[in-house]
Scaffold this active site. Structure first.
Site, mmCIF file in Angstrom:
data_model
loop_
_atom_site.group_PDB
_atom_site.id
_atom_site.type_symbol
_atom_site.label_atom_id
_atom_site.label_comp_id
_atom_site.label_asym_id
_atom_site.label_seq_id
_atom_site.Cartn_x
_atom_site.Cartn_y
_atom_site.Cartn_z
ATOM 1 N N ASN A 95 -35.985 36.525 -58.077
ATOM 2 C CA ASN A 95 -36.848 35.267 -58.573
ATOM 3 C C ASN A 95 -38.538 36.057 -58.420
ATOM 4 O O ASN A 95 -38.785 37.447 -57.374
ATOM 5 C CB ASN A 95 -36.828 34.538 -57.511
ATOM 6 C CG ASN A 95 -35.789 33.460 -57.810
ATOM 7 O OD1 ASN A 95 -34.968 33.148 -58.815
ATOM 8 N ND2 ASN A 95 -34.895 32.651 -56.811
ATOM 9 N N ARG B 70 -29.723 33.255 -60.841
ATOM 10 C CA ARG B 70 -29.538 34.444 -60.312
ATOM 11 C C ARG B 70 -27.744 34.570 -59.968
ATOM 12 O O ARG B 70 -27.573 35.922 -60.178
ATOM 13 C CB ARG B 70 -30.792 34.829 -59.418
ATOM 14 C CG ARG B 70 -31.830 35.163 -59.257
ATOM 15 C CD ARG B 70 -32.503 35.614 -57.965
ATOM 16 N NE ARG B 70 -32.016 34.164 -57.462
ATOM 17 C CZ ARG B 70 -31.875 34.608 -56.171
ATOM 18 N NH1 ARG B 70 -32.084 35.662 -54.963
ATOM 19 N NH2 ARG B 70 -32.077 33.306 -55.168
#
Length: 102
Positions: free
Chosen positions: A45, A27
């Protein structure tokens, strides 16, 4: 990089990345790459172990970002990438952020 191409076209794409993409800095790497490309949107996520991103940019920017997502960061293993065109959010997205898990 300007989020519009010479024709002013803006794409909105929801991307799901599956594989070993959590716990490896995916990320944060995604956020850095998107910001460098001038992409607006977010990444987060998912509880199923995948990573999801909403991308807003020119067709070229979105294509470059999806190319990066196919490989990600060292330590990641991307098994599948699903892209879905989505309607433009209102108001338009600004910046690129990491969101909490969904």
């Amino acid at each position: 990089m300007d989020p519009q191409d010479e024709n002013g076209a803006i794409e909105h794409c929801l991307v799901r990345v599956r594989g070993v993409v959590q716990g490896v800095g995916f990320r944060d790497g995604c956020m850095r790459r998107a910001r460098a490309l001038g992409i607006a949107g977010w990444v987060r996520n998912r509880r199923d172990g995948s990573v999801e991103a909403l991308l807003q940019g020119s067709p070229q920017q979105v294509a470059q970002m999806c190319d990066w997502l196919r490989h990600g960061v060292p330590g990641a293993r991307v098994d599948a990438l699903e892209q879905t065109a989505v309607p433009a959010p209102s108001p338009p997205l600004e910046g690129f952020d990491v969101l909490p898990t969904a």
